[in-house]
Design a protein around this motif. Structure first.
Motif, PDB file in Angstrom:
ATOM      1  N   THR A 178       0.829  -1.202   0.000  1.00 17.84           N
ATOM      2  CA  THR A 178       0.000   0.000   0.000  1.00 17.84           C
ATOM      3  C   THR A 178       0.863   1.252   0.000  1.00 17.84           C
ATOM      4  OG1 THR A 178      -1.669  -1.195   1.270  1.00 17.84           O
ATOM      5  CG2 THR A 178      -1.851   1.197   1.237  1.00 17.84           C
ATOM      6  N   LYS A 179       1.980   1.195   0.745  1.00 18.66           N
ATOM      7  CA  LYS A 179       2.880   2.348   0.807  1.00 18.66           C
ATOM      8  C   LYS A 179       3.492   2.627  -0.561  1.00 18.66           C
ATOM      9  CE  LYS A 179       6.804   4.128   3.451  1.00 18.66           C
ATOM     10  NZ  LYS A 179       7.788   3.850   4.541  1.00 18.66           N
ATOM     11  N   GLU A 180       3.927   1.559  -1.227  1.00 12.23           N
ATOM     12  CA  GLU A 180       4.512   1.734  -2.564  1.00 12.23           C
ATOM     13  C   GLU A 180       3.460   2.288  -3.540  1.00 12.23           C
ATOM     14  OE1 GLU A 180       7.772  -1.915  -2.414  1.00 12.23           O
ATOM     15  OE2 GLU A 180       5.761  -2.233  -3.224  1.00 12.23           O
ATOM     16  N   PHE A 181       2.244   1.771  -3.413  1.00 16.17           N
ATOM     17  CA  PHE A 181       1.159   2.247  -4.275  1.00 16.17           C
ATOM     18  C   PHE A 181       0.922   3.751  -4.070  1.00 16.17           C
ATOM     19  CE2 PHE A 181      -3.200   3.202  -5.357  1.00 16.17           C
ATOM     20  CZ  PHE A 181      -3.458   2.458  -6.502  1.00 16.17           C
ATOM     21  N   GLY A 182       0.874   4.178  -2.777  1.00 13.82           N
ATOM     22  CA  GLY A 182       0.634   5.592  -2.486  1.00 13.82           C
ATOM     23  C   GLY A 182       1.735   6.482  -3.019  1.00 13.82           C
ATOM     24  N   LYS A 183       2.997   6.004  -2.915  1.00 13.10           N
ATOM     25  CA  LYS A 183       4.126   6.786  -3.412  1.00 13.10           C
ATOM     26  C   LYS A 183       4.028   6.976  -4.925  1.00 13.10           C
ATOM     27  CE  LYS A 183       9.178   6.882  -3.458  1.00 13.10           C
ATOM     28  NZ  LYS A 183      10.424   6.179  -3.078  1.00 13.10           N
ATOM     29  N   LEU A 184       3.715   5.867  -5.629  1.00 12.43           N
ATOM     30  CA  LEU A 184       3.587   5.959  -7.093  1.00 12.43           C
ATOM     31  C   LEU A 184       2.380   6.819  -7.485  1.00 12.43           C
ATOM     32  CD1 LEU A 184       4.380   2.268  -8.134  1.00 12.43           C
ATOM     33  CD2 LEU A 184       5.869   4.270  -8.342  1.00 12.43           C
ATOM     34  N   TRP A 185       1.324   6.734  -6.690  1.00 12.04           N
ATOM     35  CA  TRP A 185       0.111   7.510  -6.984  1.00 12.04           C
ATOM     36  C   TRP A 185       0.413   9.007  -7.005  1.00 12.04           C
ATOM     37  CZ3 TRP A 185      -4.602   5.739  -8.458  1.00 12.04           C
ATOM     38  CH2 TRP A 185      -5.671   6.657  -8.465  1.00 12.04           C
ATOM     39  N   VAL A 186       1.288   9.442  -6.100  1.00  7.24           N
ATOM     40  CA  VAL A 186       1.662  10.859  -6.056  1.00  7.24           C
ATOM     41  C   VAL A 186       2.544  11.214  -7.249  1.00  7.24           C
ATOM     42  CG1 VAL A 186       2.894  12.606  -4.732  1.00  7.24           C
ATOM     43  CG2 VAL A 186       1.456  10.931  -3.549  1.00  7.24           C
ATOM     44  N   GLU A 187       3.422  10.301  -7.632  1.00  5.94           N
ATOM     45  CA  GLU A 187       4.390  10.594  -8.688  1.00  5.94           C
ATOM     46  C   GLU A 187       3.764  10.558 -10.085  1.00  5.94           C
ATOM     47  OE1 GLU A 187       7.470   7.732  -8.171  1.00  5.94           O
ATOM     48  OE2 GLU A 187       8.266   8.663  -6.328  1.00  5.94           O
ATOM     49  N   TYR A 188       2.815   9.666 -10.308  1.00  9.70           N
ATOM     50  CA  TYR A 188       2.240   9.513 -11.648  1.00  9.70           C
ATOM     51  C   TYR A 188       1.368  10.732 -11.991  1.00  9.70           C
ATOM     52  CZ  TYR A 188       3.760   4.625 -11.859  1.00  9.70           C
ATOM     53  OH  TYR A 188       4.514   3.494 -11.902  1.00  9.70           O
ATOM     54  N   LYS A 189       1.582  11.268 -13.190  1.00 13.36           N
ATOM     55  CA  LYS A 189       0.925  12.519 -13.580  1.00 13.36           C
ATOM     56  C   LYS A 189      -0.270  12.322 -14.522  1.00 13.36           C
ATOM     57  CE  LYS A 189       3.932  14.834 -11.276  1.00 13.36           C
ATOM     58  NZ  LYS A 189       3.526  15.408  -9.973  1.00 13.36           N
ATOM     59  N   ILE A 190      -0.272  11.222 -15.278  1.00  8.66           N
ATOM     60  CA  ILE A 190      -1.340  11.004 -16.259  1.00  8.66           C
ATOM     61  C   ILE A 190      -2.504  10.299 -15.583  1.00  8.66           C
ATOM     62  CG2 ILE A 190      -1.941  10.016 -18.504  1.00  8.66           C
ATOM     63  CD1 ILE A 190       0.204  12.178 -18.586  1.00  8.66           C
ATOM     64  N   GLU A 191      -3.674  10.899 -15.670  1.00 11.48           N
ATOM     65  CA  GLU A 191      -4.824  10.372 -14.948  1.00 11.48           C
ATOM     66  C   GLU A 191      -6.092  10.475 -15.797  1.00 11.48           C
ATOM     67  OE1 GLU A 191      -7.360  12.306 -11.511  1.00 11.48           O
ATOM     68  OE2 GLU A 191      -5.559  11.377 -10.652  1.00 11.48           O
ATOM     69  N   GLU A 192      -6.983   9.496 -15.631  1.00 12.89           N
ATOM     70  CA  GLU A 192      -8.302   9.560 -16.284  1.00 12.89           C
ATOM     71  C   GLU A 192      -9.330   8.934 -15.358  1.00 12.89           C
ATOM     72  OE1 GLU A 192     -10.665   8.450 -20.394  1.00 12.89           O
ATOM     73  OE2 GLU A 192      -8.472   8.422 -20.319  1.00 12.89           O
ATOM     74  N   LYS A 193     -10.523   9.569 -15.329  1.00 12.53           N
ATOM     75  CA  LYS A 193     -11.605   9.099 -14.473  1.00 12.53           C
ATOM     76  C   LYS A 193     -12.781   8.670 -15.344  1.00 12.53           C
ATOM     77  CE  LYS A 193     -10.507  12.076 -10.497  1.00 12.53           C
ATOM     78  NZ  LYS A 193     -10.210  11.007  -9.536  1.00 12.53           N
ATOM     79  N   ARG A 194     -13.455   7.612 -14.942  1.00  7.84           N
ATOM     80  CA  ARG A 194     -14.662   7.134 -15.597  1.00  7.84           C
ATOM     81  C   ARG A 194     -15.678   6.744 -14.530  1.00  7.84           C
ATOM     82  NH1 ARG A 194     -14.202   5.425 -21.009  1.00  7.84           N
ATOM     83  NH2 ARG A 194     -12.615   6.721 -21.996  1.00  7.84           N
ATOM     84  N   VAL A 195     -16.962   6.832 -14.866  1.00 10.50           N
ATOM     85  CA  VAL A 195     -18.027   6.415 -13.964  1.00 10.50           C
ATOM     86  C   VAL A 195     -18.845   5.341 -14.662  1.00 10.50           C
ATOM     87  CG1 VAL A 195     -20.098   7.118 -12.707  1.00 10.50           C
ATOM     88  CG2 VAL A 195     -18.116   8.641 -12.825  1.00 10.50           C
ATOM     89  N   PHE A 196     -19.157   4.221 -13.949  1.00 13.42           N
ATOM     90  CA  PHE A 196     -19.870   3.092 -14.521  1.00 13.42           C
ATOM     91  C   PHE A 196     -21.064   2.722 -13.644  1.00 13.42           C
ATOM     92  CE2 PHE A 196     -15.483   2.730 -15.870  1.00 13.42           C
ATOM     93  CZ  PHE A 196     -15.587   2.438 -17.220  1.00 13.42           C
ATOM     94  N   GLU A 197     -22.014   2.055 -14.274  1.00 15.59           N
ATOM     95  CA  GLU A 197     -23.098   1.423 -13.523  1.00 15.59           C
ATOM     96  C   GLU A 197     -22.614   0.088 -12.969  1.00 15.59           C
ATOM     97  OE1 GLU A 197     -27.482   2.256 -15.098  1.00 15.59           O
ATOM     98  OE2 GLU A 197     -26.213   1.255 -16.565  1.00 15.59           O
ATOM     99  N   CYS A 198     -23.234  -0.361 -11.905  1.00 12.42           N
ATOM    100  CA  CYS A 198     -22.943  -1.697 -11.389  1.00 12.42           C
ATOM    101  C   CYS A 198     -24.198  -2.234 -10.702  1.00 12.42           C
ATOM    102  CB  CYS A 198     -21.755  -1.690 -10.434  1.00 12.42           C
ATOM    103  SG  CYS A 198     -22.028  -0.734  -8.939  1.00 12.42           S
TER     104      CYS A 198
END
Length: 745
Positions: free
Chosen positions: A652-672
């Motif tokens: 989780t710590k590694e994930f959080g660190k990469l999450w801050v560093e990564y600049k390219i992002e896209e959001k989508r919303v779906f039904e479920c």
């Protein structure tokens, strides 16, 4: 309007009776010349309305004989030309008056008499007046000489005068010192040469000399019309050349040289010059093509090159002139883009019915299957930019005529034409064309090429246009095609087709078309064993329809989709973020949306309205994912990496660190269809091939199984929705690839 006309007719009848009574009672000496002229003018008006005015003929003759002024006598002559036009017995009474005026030294008297001769018909007029008319050819005033030429021709036409008597004075008129007399003579010679060209073949050099004098500007400037010297005289000269060519008189090369000189003199001139140019083109076109090619000093020079500027002109009148000129030109002189139809098809993009009719006429002279294929898209673009029905009917008829093999091009082109013409064509005609298409598709047994291309073109048209703009008959055919053959497409899945069919159902209002659309969807569902979640709402609405057919098909579909064998496909919808998502301290203030080519645009999060793509609830047989991945089980407090099956271990710590560093992002919303985040994580880990790192409350984080280069965050939202956030270091193609592979675009 009819009341006014009736009152005017009654008034004219009353005036006629009154004038008749007055004229019978009055004596001529007691009536002034001015008053008599006024009566005659009224009587001419009554005559033109159709009333009999024979009682006034004698008074018209008297007015022409004894009018006090030239104006009075002219009124008398004018009345005589109306009342005595058809060899009236009283016409002989006018001969003495005509003889007197033709001998008068007053040029106005002579002009009045010569004008009258052009309209009067009487057997004795020729013998009595011919010599006097010829004598008028030597009168000092040029206007008298011009009218004498006209009077001579009319006497010649209405009698048996031998040409020998008229030829000498008419030949002299070609050498007259006044250009207007010469030009008047040209118009008469143009008529005479039709029957007597052989005996006058020696006059050709004379006509050349007159024409060359005009184009070299050696005449008075008063003959200029919009920068062109004596255009009507030039037209007469060209017509005379045409007569000599028909009679095979003179040298074709000399005539060719004269025509080319005329064309050069018309360069960059307007109005009447266009008529002269067209006459030159017509004249060149009647010459032998082999000789015409030899006459030019430059072997590769096309004598009809002058038409190119007109065909390419933006002015519609000039474009029409170019098209008309093309019709006269032998095809051996047509340029390449004329022969393949490209240039003519380009002119059809104008919204002018006259140009369309002429362009179609030109195309008919060269059209074949190869040219149709070459220009079909240009013509379809022309149909899109105009509402010209003539072009649509012509194009469809020619395709039916020249493409008897009914190949893929035929299917695609006819479908597109019927679509772009919308509702402008006759329903019976559209129905006939759709029947031909349906017959061609049903007749394809050994192959699927025609049915496949029909599905692809119809899907493309429906997706890019509002279905309500198409002809209902075309829409009905489109529904049938997609329903029967949608599975054959190599470009679009059954899901794609059902999406477009549902889109059409939401737009069209016709009950019969809606029923056809539902039947097409039914076929897609039965084949794919999948249905879109948005269909359920439509079916429940149609179930309450007063139309029995629509109600019945809706009930059938509701029963089908309730079967567990048929998988529910989550449907795309529009959703505006209105609730707060679990705060993420590292969340950027902007969202990058990437198109399919990987380019992005930055949009403020507060202004974004999410477009929600569809996803599959479970893996179906057509999914292109790896079905052999290891199953994972998660609880609400899934520990980091404890159930990790990928080659890449991440905390989780590694994930959080990469999450801050990564600049390219896209959001989508779906039904479920689930409300618990753990269940959603378990389901998506299998269908999306992702490794879930940790589930916390109504959120979970994950990475792609094959690579840790893509970070995934999923957060549950109200109304059976969830938000997917994807982040990568620098390559937006990774996000695009992830979405495309899982059919999320």
């Amino acid at each position: 309007m009819m009341t006014q006309a009736k009152s005017k007719t009654e008034e004219a009848s009353h005036v006629t009776e009154e004038l008749a009574n007055l004229m019978h009672k009055m004596g001529l000496p007691d009536v002034s010349s001015t008053r008599m002229r006024d009566y005659l003018i009224r009587l001419m008006h009554c005559y033109m309305l159709g009333y009999a005015v024979d009682f006034s003929i004698i008074y018209a003759i008297m007015a022409s004989q004894s009018g006090e002024t030239a104006s009075d006598r002219r009124a008398g002559y004018l009345a005589c030309t109306l009342f005595l036009a058809h060899d009236h017995e009283l016409g002989i009474m006018l001969i003495n008056t005509l003889q007197r005026d033709l001998k008068s030294q007053n040029y106005l008297d002579r002009c009045s008499a010569l004008n009258a001769i052009c309209y009067l018909e009487h057997t004795e007029i020729v013998d009595s007046l011919l010599a006097l008319v010829v004598a008028c050819m030597e009168f000092p005033k040029q206007v008298v000489r011009k009218k004498a030429i006209m009077a001579l021709y009319f006497l010649f036409e209405r009698s048996n005068i031998p040409i020998d008597q008229l030829e000498p004075p008419l030949r002299l008129s070609l050498e007259d010192k006044d250009s207007s007399v010469v030009f008047a003579s040209l118009s008469i010679w143009k008529l005479i040469l039709v029957d007597h060209g052989e005996r006058c073949k020696d006059l050709l050099p004379t006509f050349f000399a007159i024409h060359r004098k005009i184009i070299e500007n050696r005449i008075h400037k008063s003959f200029i019309y919009h920068g062109v010297y004596a255009p009507w005289a030039q037209m007469d000269c060209l017509s005379i050349y045409n007569i000599f060519l028909d009679l095979n008189i003179g040298s074709p090369k000399e005539i060719y040289i004269m025509i080319m000189e005329c064309l050069e003199s018309m360069e960059k001139k307007v109005d009447a010059a266009f008529a002269v140019v067209l006459e030159c083109v017509k004249l060149l076109s009647v010459m032998d093509p082999t000789l015409l090619a030899c006459f030019s000093n430059e072997p590769d020079k096309n004598p009809f090159e002058v038409l190119v500027n007109y065909l390419n002109a933006s002015n519609l009148n000039l474009k029409y002139l170019g098209l008309v000129g093309m019709m006269y030109v032998d095809h051996s002189f047509w340029k390449d883009d004329w022969l393949d139809g490209t240039l003519i098809a380009g002119t059809l993009r104008t919204c002018d019915d006259t140009i369309t009719a002429q362009a179609i006429q030109n195309l008919d002279t060269i059209i074949d299957h190869k040219i149709l294929v070459h220009i079909s898209q240009d013509l379809i673009e022309a149909l899109k930019s105009s509402e010209n029905q003539t072009l649509a009917y012509w194009l469809l008829n020619r395709i039916m005529e020249h493409d008897t093999d009914r190949e893929a091009w035929f299917i695609e082109t006819v479908i597109e034409i019927l679509a772009v013409t919308a509702k402008r064509l006759d329903d019976d005609y559209v129905e006939t064309q759709c029947s031909v298409l349906k017959e061609a598709l049903l007749g394809e047994v050994q192959d699927t090429k025609l049915r496949e291309c029909s599905v692809n073109i119809i899907y493309k048209l429906i997706k890019s246009n509002n279905s309500n703009t198409f002809s209902p008959l075309w829409v009905q055919f489109a529904f049938w095609t997609l329903g029967e053959n949608g599975y054959l497409s190599n470009l679009y899945s059954e899901i794609d087709i059902m999406k477009q069919l549902e889109k059409c159902l939401m737009i069209i209002k016709d009950d019969d078309l809606q029923t056809c659309g539902l039947q097409a969807i039914k076929r897609c569902i039965l084949r794919s064993k999948t249905w879109l979640s948005g269909l359920e709402k439509i079916l429940k609405e149609y179930k309450r329809s007063p139309v029995p057919e629509k109600q019945q098909i809706a009930r059938e579909l509701l029963e089908i989709i309730s079967d567990v064998e048929f998988e529910k496909q989550l449907q795309e919808t529009d959703y505006t973020l209105s609730t707060a998502i679990t705060a993420n301290p590292n969340k950027p203030t902007t969202i990058n949306h990437f198109s399919k080519n990987g380019t992005g645009r930055s949009t403020s999060l507060s202004n974004v309205q999410q477009h929600i793509p569809f996803i599959q609830e479970t893996i179906n047989n057509s999914a292109q994912l790896n079905n052999s991945s290891k199953k994972h089980m998660y609880d609400s407090n899934l520990s980091l990496g404890s159930h990790h099956a990928s080659d890449t271990e991440m905390t989780t710590k590694e994930f959080g660190k990469l999450w801050v560093e990564y600049k390219i992002e896209e959001k989508r919303v779906f039904e479920c269809s689930v409300h618990d985040c753990s269940k959603l994580a378990k389901r998506l880990s299998k269908s999306w091939q992702i490794d879930v790192i940790q589930v916390i409350g109504q959120e979970f984080i994950a990475i792609e199984t094959s690579s840790a280069a893509l970070l995934i965050h999923v957060a549950m939202l109200p109304q059976n929705l969830f938000q997917l956030t994807l982040k990568t270091e620098s390559n937006p193609d990774q996000i695009h690839s992830f979405l495309t592979t899982r059919q999320l675009q």
